[in-house]
Design an enzyme around this catalytic site. Structure first.
Site, PDB file in Angstrom:
ATOM      1  N   HIS A  97       0.854  -1.186   0.000  1.00 53.55           N
ATOM      2  CA  HIS A  97       0.000   0.000   0.000  1.00 53.55           C
ATOM      3  C   HIS A  97       0.893   1.239   0.000  1.00 53.55           C
ATOM      4  CE1 HIS A  97      -4.272  -1.391   1.238  1.00 53.55           C
ATOM      5  NE2 HIS A  97      -3.682  -2.289   0.471  1.00 53.55           N
ATOM      6  N   GLU A  99       0.988   4.062   1.538  1.00 54.22           N
ATOM      7  CA  GLU A  99       1.455   4.628   2.805  1.00 54.22           C
ATOM      8  C   GLU A  99       2.646   3.863   3.363  1.00 54.22           C
ATOM      9  OE1 GLU A  99      -3.141   5.048   2.909  1.00 54.22           O
ATOM     10  OE2 GLU A  99      -1.618   3.774   1.990  1.00 54.22           O
ATOM     11  N   ARG A 103       6.682   5.051   3.745  1.00 56.58           N
ATOM     12  CA  ARG A 103       7.410   4.979   5.018  1.00 56.58           C
ATOM     13  C   ARG A 103       8.705   4.183   4.859  1.00 56.58           C
ATOM     14  NH1 ARG A 103       8.004   0.635   9.338  1.00 56.58           N
ATOM     15  NH2 ARG A 103       8.661   1.809  11.177  1.00 56.58           N
ATOM     16  N   ARG A 104       8.671   3.087   4.090  1.00 58.95           N
ATOM     17  CA  ARG A 104       9.907   2.336   3.841  1.00 58.95           C
ATOM     18  C   ARG A 104      10.932   3.201   3.110  1.00 58.95           C
ATOM     19  NH1 ARG A 104       6.931  -1.959   1.309  1.00 58.95           N
ATOM     20  NH2 ARG A 104       6.068  -3.376   2.866  1.00 58.95           N
ATOM     21  N   CYS A 152      -6.743   2.956   4.763  1.00 53.07           N
ATOM     22  CA  CYS A 152      -7.684   1.848   4.919  1.00 53.07           C
ATOM     23  C   CYS A 152      -7.795   1.485   6.399  1.00 53.07           C
ATOM     24  CB  CYS A 152      -7.223   0.647   4.102  1.00 53.07           C
ATOM     25  SG  CYS A 152      -5.644  -0.076   4.623  1.00 53.07           S
ATOM     26  N   CYS A 304      -3.610   0.329   7.109  1.00 55.30           N
ATOM     27  CA  CYS A 304      -2.797   1.545   7.135  1.00 55.30           C
ATOM     28  C   CYS A 304      -3.181   2.448   8.308  1.00 55.30           C
ATOM     29  CB  CYS A 304      -2.939   2.296   5.810  1.00 55.30           C
ATOM     30  SG  CYS A 304      -2.121   1.460   4.422  1.00 55.30           S
ATOM     31  N   LYS A 307      -1.234   1.074  11.192  1.00 57.41           N
ATOM     32  CA  LYS A 307       0.202   1.329  11.075  1.00 57.41           C
ATOM     33  C   LYS A 307       0.538   2.800  11.330  1.00 57.41           C
ATOM     34  CE  LYS A 307       1.450  -2.622   8.236  1.00 57.41           C
ATOM     35  NZ  LYS A 307       2.217  -3.132   7.086  1.00 57.41           N
ATOM     36  N   ARG A 310       0.497   3.337  14.981  1.00 52.43           N
ATOM     37  CA  ARG A 310       1.705   2.795  15.604  1.00 52.43           C
ATOM     38  C   ARG A 310       2.892   3.728  15.398  1.00 52.43           C
ATOM     39  NH1 ARG A 310       3.640  -2.806  13.287  1.00 52.43           N
ATOM     40  NH2 ARG A 310       4.301  -1.439  11.583  1.00 52.43           N
TER      41      ARG A 310
END
Length: 446
Positions: A97, A99, A103-104, A152, A304, A307, A310
Site C-alpha cells: 500500500h 502509505e 514509510r519504507r 484503509c 494503514c 500502522k 503505531r
C-alpha cells in the site's frame, strides 16, 4: 499526549503539501509502474521535509523565517499479498500500500542521512545527541506525511449524512447481508455503483473534477455539496438501537442525521469484537484493529490506519535505526488528499484510540499530530480516473505495480509487482536481483 514541533498555520497549507507531492509524482517518478490510462488507478503517499530557514537579513528578535519544503520519500500502490504467499526467507514485500511504501522509502532516506552525519557531512538532517554515539534530528526540521486517500481500516469508517449527496451510493441491506464482495482500495462500494451514480451527468463531473476547495472545507465527509445525486436510504427502517448508533452519530455535525457509513474491506483481527454486519450506520464497530482489505487469500498485514497509529507512538525510524538515535523520528502532521473524509474519524484512528497506551520507554509517547485535508484531487485516483473514462469500455481496476522513491543518490527508484521487482520471473525469484531495494539496508555502514 506529546506535542511535536510548533506548527503555525502560515508555515504551510494542506493544498501546498498536496500540490508539491502531485508535482513530484508527475516529474520525478517514471512512467513504468504508473496506472495504465483510463483503465487503472492507484494511491499516492509521501513524506515531505519542512525546514525553517531564518532570514538573517532582518534584524530584531522576531525575525521572519522562510519555509522550504521538499519531498524526501514517495510511494504508490494498492496491493498486499495473501497469507499463503508469505515467505520465510523474507525476500518478498508483504504490504505494498502506498502509505507503507512511502514509510519504507523514508527509512532509506533516514539511513542515508545518518551515514552523512557519521561522515561529518554538514548537510545531514542529524546532529550529535547529548549521549555519546547517538544522533538526533536537527531542531529546524519536521516531517509531514501525505496520502492521496484516507488510510484503509478504522479511518475509512466515515458516516454518511442525510443532507449530503454521496459520491457513491450507501450500501443496501442486501449487500450488507453479503459482505464477501470487497474492493481493492481503501473504501468499499457495491459492484453496481454505476446503477446508483450517473458519471456522465454535469453535476457528477463538476463534483469530481473541480480543481480544488479551500483548506478545511473537507473536515466533514467532503466531496463538495452536490446539487443532486443518489438518495440515501432512511435509517429508520434499519431497526438500529441508540447504543448501536452512538459511535457513529458522535462524529456527525450537530443536528445532522447519519444514514449509513462508508464500508472498509479491512477485517477485524482475531480476538477483536468484530463488526455487527447490520445494514446502515451500525454495520461497523469503530476503533478496532484490522488487517488490510482484499479479495481471496486473507492477508496478515495490518491496515494503514493501524500502522499510522503505531508510527505516531513508536516513530517512523524502525528498530534498526533506533539503536543509533536519541529520540524517535515522529511525523508532525498528516495531510489527506481530496476523497471521502472525516476529521473525527482520522483523529480517532490515529491518536484517539491510543490514549491509554502507557509504560513506553523513555522518549516515546502518543504524539499530537496535526491532521488536515487538501481540496486537490490526485490525477490517478479512482475517482479522477472514473470521471475521465465515464462509460468507457472495460473495467476500472487498481494498478498492480507499486513505485518506491527515496531521496538517496544510489538506486532511488524501485518498481515492484506482487512483492518482487517488476518483471521478475518465477525462475529468478531466488536470485539476489529479485530482492526489492525496500527489503534491506545492506548498503548502510558506519
Amino acid at each position: 499526549m506529546v506535542r511535536g514541533p510548533a506548527l503555525t498555520q502560515t508555515m504551510w497549507t494542506a493544498d501546498e503539501i498536496a500540490r508539491l507531492c502531485y508535482e513530484h509524482y508527475g516529474t520525478r517518478l517514471p512512467k513504468k509502474g504508473k496506472p495504465e490510462p483510463n483503465r487503472e488507478w492507484t494511491l499516492l503517499a509521501a513524506v515531505v521535509k519542512v525546514q525553517l530557514v531564518a532570514d538573517w537579513a532582518c534584524g530584531g528578535s522576531n525575525r521572519p523565517t522562510q519555509v522550504t519544503k521538499e519531498v524526501v520519500s514517495m510511494g504508490t500502490g494498492t496491493k498486499c499479498i495473501g497469507q499463503s504467499k508469505m515467505r520465510k526467507s523474507g525476500d518478498i514485500l508483504n504490504d505494498s500500500h502506498a502509505e507503507v511504501i512511502a514509510r519504507r522509502s523514508f527509512q532509506r532516506y533516514l539511513h542515508y542521512q545518518l551515514h552523512l552525519a557519521a561522515a561529518l557531512k554538514e548537510d545531514s538532517i542529524f546532529v550529535p545527541g547529548t549521549q555519546r554515539g547517538l544522533w538526533k534530528l536537527r531542531p529546524d526540521l519536521l516531517f509531514v506525511f501525505f496520502s492521496s486517500h484516507t488510510p484503509c481500516g478504522d479511518a475509512s469508517i466515515i458516516p454518511m449524512l442525510e443532507f449530503e449527496d454521496q459520491p457513491c451510493c450507501p450500501v443496501s441491506r442486501d449487500w450488507a447481508n453479503n459482505p464477501s464482495v470487497e474492493a481493492d482500495g481503501n473504501l468499499e462500494a457495491p459492484e453496481n455503483k454505476k446503477k446508483c451514480e450517473d458519471l456522465g451527468s454535469p453535476v457528477t463531473k463538476k463534483m469530481r473534477l473541480e480543481p480544488g476547495i479551500p483548506d478545511g472545507v473537507g473536515h466533514h465527509q467532503s466531496f463538495g455539496n452536490q446539487e443532486s445525486g443518489p438518495i440515501p436510504p432512511s435509517i429508520s427502517g434499519s431497526n438500529l438501537t441508540t447504543q448501536e448508533l452512538a459511535t457513529v452519530t458522535g462524529m456527525a455535525p450537530s443536528g445532522a442525521k447519519v444514514v449509513d457509513v462508508y464500508r472498509t474491506g479491512a477485517k477485524c483481527v482475531p480476538g477483536e469484537a468484530g463488526d455487527s454486519g447490520k445494514p446502515g450506520a451500525a454495520y461497523h464497530q469503530v476503533g478496532l484493529l484490522r488487517v488490510k482489505p482484499g479479495r481471496g487469500d486473507r492477508t496478515c498485514s495490518m491496515s494503514c490506519s493501524d500502522k499510522l497509529a503505531r508510527w505516531n507512538v513508536l516513530g517512523c525510524q524502525g528498530a534498526l535505526l533506533m539503536h543509533l538515535l536519541e529520540k524517535p523520528i515522529y511525523l508532525s502532521a498528516v495531510v489527506i488528499g481530496r476523497c471521502p473524509y472525516s476529521q473525527e474519524a482520522m483523529q480517532r484512528a490515529l491518536t484517539g484510540r491510543c490514549q491509554n497506551v502507557s509504560a513506553l520507554p523513555k522518549g516515546f509517547g502518543v504524539q499530537e499530530v496535526k491532521i488536515q485535508q487538501s481540496g486537490l484531487l490526485f490525477e490517478h485516483s479512482r475517482c479522477a480516473v472514473q470521471a475521465k473514462r465515464a462509460d468507457g469500455p472495460g473495467r476500472l481496476v487498481p494498478c498492480g505495480a507499486a513505485i518506491s522513491w527515496s531521496a538517496v543518490p544510489e538506486q532511488p527508484l524501485d518498481v515492484t509487482a506482487n512483492g518482487f521487482p517488476q518483471g521478475t520471473t518465477k525462475k529468478g525469484i531466488r536470485c539476489l536481483q529479485a530482492r526489492s531495494q525496500q527489503l534491506g539496508c545492506s548498503g548502510f555502514q558506519l
